[in-house]
Design an enzyme around this catalytic site. Structure first.
Site, PDB file in Angstrom:
ATOM      1  N   ARG A  78      52.631  92.187 -41.431  1.00  0.00           N
ATOM      2  CA  ARG A  78      52.992  93.438 -40.758  1.00  0.00           C
ATOM      3  C   ARG A  78      54.077  93.208 -39.718  1.00  0.00           C
ATOM      4  O   ARG A  78      54.915  94.082 -39.481  1.00  0.00           O
ATOM      5  CB  ARG A  78      51.747  94.088 -40.151  1.00  0.00           C
ATOM      6  CG  ARG A  78      51.062  93.321 -39.046  1.00  0.00           C
ATOM      7  CD  ARG A  78      49.610  93.727 -38.882  1.00  0.00           C
ATOM      8  NE  ARG A  78      48.794  93.189 -39.974  1.00  0.00           N
ATOM      9  CZ  ARG A  78      47.505  93.480 -40.148  1.00  0.00           C
ATOM     10  NH1 ARG A  78      46.890  94.292 -39.296  1.00  0.00           N
ATOM     11  NH2 ARG A  78      46.837  92.973 -41.153  1.00  0.00           N
ATOM     12  N   LYS A 105      44.953  78.584 -42.283  1.00  0.00           N
ATOM     13  CA  LYS A 105      43.996  78.829 -43.360  1.00  0.00           C
ATOM     14  C   LYS A 105      43.217  77.543 -43.649  1.00  0.00           C
ATOM     15  O   LYS A 105      43.801  76.465 -43.675  1.00  0.00           O
ATOM     16  CB  LYS A 105      44.722  79.300 -44.616  1.00  0.00           C
ATOM     17  CG  LYS A 105      45.416  80.644 -44.480  1.00  0.00           C
ATOM     18  CD  LYS A 105      46.115  81.030 -45.770  1.00  0.00           C
ATOM     19  CE  LYS A 105      46.929  82.311 -45.613  1.00  0.00           C
ATOM     20  NZ  LYS A 105      46.068  83.486 -45.435  1.00  0.00           N
TER      21      LYS A 105
END
Length: 510
Positions: free
Chosen positions: A356, A281
């Site tokens: 996920r 990020k």
């Protein structure tokens, strides 16, 4: 000091006398005149007089000297205009602001008037919960110093309704205890709530409950074998013991198994810190990523509510998928092929879509166990995508698979959310949301994330979970909740969503 030491619930009393000497001030929520809320005559008359002095009482919480109430201080906290588009959140916000104003004024023994509002059937419950939010002190502050900001809390009800009101208060106290537990985990910094320390905290919280059993999977070899996708996410953090991945299975069993009518199976994303991994990020977007464990915190909180209220009709299995998405020489990277617990070859395409993967193997395990359970329903709960926040703002996205959709489950959850002040938007999972996850290269069964996808990102994440979890063709109800927009972003405290809605929908409350 732990959440068990923060015994808010031992200092709450039902009070029928607004002039009791046990309190040092009274808080009244000010509703629009059209709601026809009937306050005691002397208070109503006082409000009419001061409204001529200051119209500001209808816009912000104010403090007044009033001889007609306990402590001689009256706080008025307005809801503002309530239109048909508003929901019960207006009561929660007014109660929280009023109680915060009381604390700011130096009150240690506030008395809150809890009115019954016809338009909001659960308004009294939400009002109490809103007020109790003002008292929350983050765990890491509580552990450093004694910081109780109250002596006692009063909740006013008319004598004729005290029996029903007592049940509401008991529910509110149980829910707030569970929300404190949830907020502690969700809001703890990456070290205070590393995977190892979350395990310790959860074990301590449930230590004395015979209805709860806990199984912690922390062996490196077992996790690598049985949870290969989770293991990949955690690879760069695995050399630090406190950051090693853990799978925590918490099970609640009814004291009377013959009364059980439903089995809930919840998987929570517990990424204690998300750097984005190799797809790191940038531009300051890493700040706040200790909140990427809010899904696991909510699962633990739901089990905590069941532990307190002991619903006889439920069996609940909760799984906390705890890991840390670090960056380093052993980071998992895009283009890797990893074989999931269900035997699907997954190609990694973006290491910042780790949530996920963290939940996938536990979801597959539950999908196999569900066939042996009575009326099962599986949930995944996660701060999964920025797309959900971009689409729905501060609301959660609810998505059903075909079996849950046949019962309009997400719509029912949305209704329960509207009753308790947690907003949901229903997103439909369509065939293309599953198809987009199919592998693009020879040998790939699934791609972790389609980097060419320009839209429907939170729906395609649900599609991935359905496929990797082995739920595509099974007639098992499954609902994915993306709480990225609703979980609370610093400097706000964690909201503990969707705890209240799940408890309301599945009739956990008394």
């Amino acid at each position: 000091m732990t959440s068990q030491d923060f015994k808010l619930y031992e200092n709450i009393f039902i009070e029928t006398n607004l002039q009791s000497t046990d309190y040092d001030g009274v808080i009244v929520i000010l509703y629009p005149q059209e709601k026809n809320i009937r306050l005691p005559r002397h208070i109503s008359s006082f409000i009419d007089k001061i409204s001529l002095l200051d119209k500001h009482i209808n816009t912000v919480a104010t403090v007044w000297n009033c001889d007609y109430v306990s402590g001689g201080r009256l706080i008025l906290s307005p809801t503002g205009k309530i239109t048909p588009y508003h929901d019960v959140k207006v009561i929660r916000e007014a109660a929280k602001k009023g109680m915060q104003r009381a604390l700011d004024a130096g009150m240690k023994k506030p008395l809150l008037v809890v009115e019954n509002v016809v338009d909001f059937p659960d308004g009294q419950l939400v009002c109490i919960l809103g007020a109790l939010e003002a008292f929350y002190v983050p765990l890491q502050i509580r552990e450093r110093q004694e910081c109780r900001n109250f002596i006692r809390i009063g909740l006013h009800a008319e004598e004729k309704e005290t029996e029903a009101f007592e049940r509401i208060v008991r529910n509110a106290i149980a829910l707030e205890r569970a929300r404190i537990f949830t907020r502690d985990i969700a809001g703890g910094d990456p070290e205070r709530m590393s995977p190892a320390r979350i395990v310790e905290y959860v074990k301590n919280s449930f230590a004395e409950d015979s209805n709860i059993t806990i199984n912690v999977i922390d062996d490196d070899e077992v996790i690598a074998k049985d949870y290969p996708l989770l293991a990949a996410v955690n690879r760069a953090a695995n050399h630090v013991d406190r950051h090693k991945a853990r799978v925590v299975e918490i099970e609640y069993k009814s004291s009377n198994p013959n009364r059980v009518t439903e089995t809930l199976m919840l998987v929570g994303k517990g990424v204690t810190y998300d750097t984005g991994g190799a797809d790191i990020k940038i531009s300051g977007k890493m700040a706040g990523m200790s909140r990427d464990k809010c899904g696991a915190a909510a699962v633990a909180g739901f089990l905590k509510t069941c532990s307190i209220l002991k619903p006889p009709h439920l069996k609940v299995i909760g799984v906390l998928c705890l890991c840390r998405n670090s960056v380093g020489s052993d980071s998992y990277v895009s283009d890797e092929l990893i074989v999931s617990r269900g035997g699907k070859t997954v190609r990694v395409t973006n290491t910042d879509a780790e949530g996920r993967l963290a939940m996938a193997d536990s979801l597959f395990k539950l999908s196999e166990l569900a066939g042996k359970e009575l009326n099962p329903h599986i949930y995944t709960i996660a701060t999964l995508t920025g797309h959900a926040r971009a689409c729905y703002g501060n609301y959660s996205a609810a998505m059903d698979n075909h079996s849950a959709r046949a019962t309009s489950h997400s719509s029912k959850l949305q209704f329960s959310g509207s009753r308790v002040g947690e907003g949901f938007e229903v997103s439909v999972v369509r065939s293309e949301d599953l198809a987009v996850n199919v592998g693009k290269c020879k040998g790939d069964d699934l791609v972790q994330y389609d980097t060419d996808a320009k839209c429907r990102n939170h729906q395609l994440a649900a599609g991935f979970l359905i496929k990797v979890g082995g739920l595509e063709d099974k007639n098992i109800k499954f609902t994915h909740l993306d709480i990225a927009g609703a979980a609370g972003i610093p400097p706000e405290e964690p909201t503990a969503v969707p705890l209240l809605s799940l408890c309301h929908l599945h009739k956990v409350l008394l």
